[in-house]
Design an enzyme around this catalytic site. Sequence first.
Site, PDB file in Angstrom:
ATOM      1  N   SER A 139      -4.667 -11.829  -2.196  1.00  0.00           N
ATOM      2  CA  SER A 139      -3.271 -11.417  -2.262  1.00  0.00           C
ATOM      3  C   SER A 139      -2.751 -11.556  -3.682  1.00  0.00           C
ATOM      4  O   SER A 139      -3.202 -12.395  -4.464  1.00  0.00           O
ATOM      5  CB  SER A 139      -2.443 -12.300  -1.321  1.00  0.00           C
ATOM      6  OG  SER A 139      -1.068 -12.170  -1.591  1.00  0.00           O
ATOM      7  N   LYS A 195       0.819  -1.220   0.000  1.00  0.00           N
ATOM      8  CA  LYS A 195       0.000   0.000   0.000  1.00  0.00           C
ATOM      9  C   LYS A 195       0.845   1.258   0.000  1.00  0.00           C
ATOM     10  O   LYS A 195       0.332   2.351  -0.237  1.00  0.00           O
ATOM     11  CB  LYS A 195      -0.945   0.021   1.217  1.00  0.00           C
ATOM     12  CG  LYS A 195      -1.768  -1.239   1.404  1.00  0.00           C
ATOM     13  CD  LYS A 195      -2.454  -1.680   0.139  1.00  0.00           C
ATOM     14  CE  LYS A 195      -3.027  -3.072   0.237  1.00  0.00           C
ATOM     15  NZ  LYS A 195      -2.063  -4.134   0.507  1.00  0.00           N
TER      16      LYS A 195
END
Length: 548
Positions: free
Chosen positions: A464, A121
């Site tokens: 993921s 992120k």
Amino acid sequence: MANRLNLSEISQAPKRSLFHAMGYTAGQMRKPLIGIASSFNEVAPGHAQLKQIARAVSEGVLMAGGTPMEFNTIGVCDGIAMGHEGMKYSLPSREIIADSVEAMVMAHNFDGVVFIPNCDKIVPGMLMAAARLDRPSVFVSGGPMISLDGRDLNTVFEAVGAYHSGKATKEELYALECDSCPSCGSCSGMFTANSMNCLCEALGVALPGNGTVPAVVSDRICLAKDAGEAVMRNVKAGLTFRDIVTKTSLRNALATDMALGCSTNSVLHLFALAHELGEEVSLKTVNEISSRTPNLCRLAPAGGHHMQDLWRAGGVYAVMKRLLGGGLIDGAALTYSGKTLGDELSAVVPFKNEVIRETDNPYSKSGGLAVLFGNLAKDGAIVKRSAVKESMLVFTGNARPFDGEEEAVRAIYGGDIKPGDVVVIRYEGPAGGPGMREMLSPTSAIAGAGLDEKVALITDGRFSGATRGAAIGHVSPEAASGGIIALVREGDKIEIDIPAYSIRLLVSEDELKERKKEMKPRAEKQLKGYLKRYRAGVSSADKGAVIS
């Protein structure tokens, strides 16, 4: 060159006094001030080495006549946050990173910024900040982890699934645990972190090698020094982030994404970046680009290659050179150097290898990602097509709905999921989670149990970048917003047709209307702090899960 703070002016004596308190000389105060936005911490393996990178960037800035000033932002390790409440903070941390970097740069009026991200992120958060700030900007990551004998973090996750299904011993699991992550750096497959670091090259804001030079190789330090010098050139030339990152470069990044076989999360983050730039994008654009862009790479989890292999094969620029030759990207886009992408790629001499295939001999004729539409995902859902086995591209199975990740994982580990099932994990979306948790445990458990060619997974949360198999995420609208995924019942038939970009719940419209009438309002989770504010403002996944 002067700086934005105009520190040479007589009236700026109070500011100079504060600089003097930190040991800056009068000469340093006359030069351009370059913010070095680092995300160093001792929590994430991808960030543990960033002190060295920041120092090298500072040396580059100094060599080019600037004054470097380092500051930090946060960075969550998704692997450590995975599988518990902490993962609800991972995607929301992207907004904190963007906000905090924006605040530091604006408050101190830096002339240029070098961004040092690495993990999931942090890269998009910094890209979002750079788009808001529109200063001369260069990105340099900490680099990927190396892989030994084809192992990576996903190997360990899948070994846990194998252990729970009786296919691996505790001793075998421990052995994998000890050598699957052998160095610092972002996890070694084409997972989300490495996807985004590669796409920084495609966007034009990072030097070649940013996404692929391993963290432990000396070239990474040289790259950081070069980044420091590059930002100074851009300050002198007045070349800013928005001069480089445009609608054209966003499309180039999406095409490169398809060729590389990047993480599904890359679309979420590119859409968030587009939002900051004020550019309109849609999931249909993803399919349009994917349909004409061949998949040239099959890195883990889709294949056996890792980031170090892509580096030795020529890196992202070698992939883009092939795309440019096929007319699949636009060479007129500007890059960090002030030159066009076409000019930058003209120096690349690609060579034949199996890591990067030629456009006339791809792994597949269409790109690595696909967006599916249908009554179950009216606004779209996304799958890493390149990581789905051929036998699962078209699949109809029995719905096994679970209200949250934990319920689903217990069922998988307990042996309750059978061949022919479609595991549906809901109320994990941006608002419903909240935080759109990334789930590697359920997909790895299924793969570890040998069911990845017999079972599909669907969620309004995320999977993921290390996920493989028919794992379809980002279902929009999400369950918490009244999406059809909330109406799925045990035993319903779900039809998945990835080549046709379709996902359907095989239940009549009349029946769905009845279910909606019968559905009782779900008690909203009582939240406090940041997640409460995040839930109130976050958009749907098809819009990038941004805060408006």
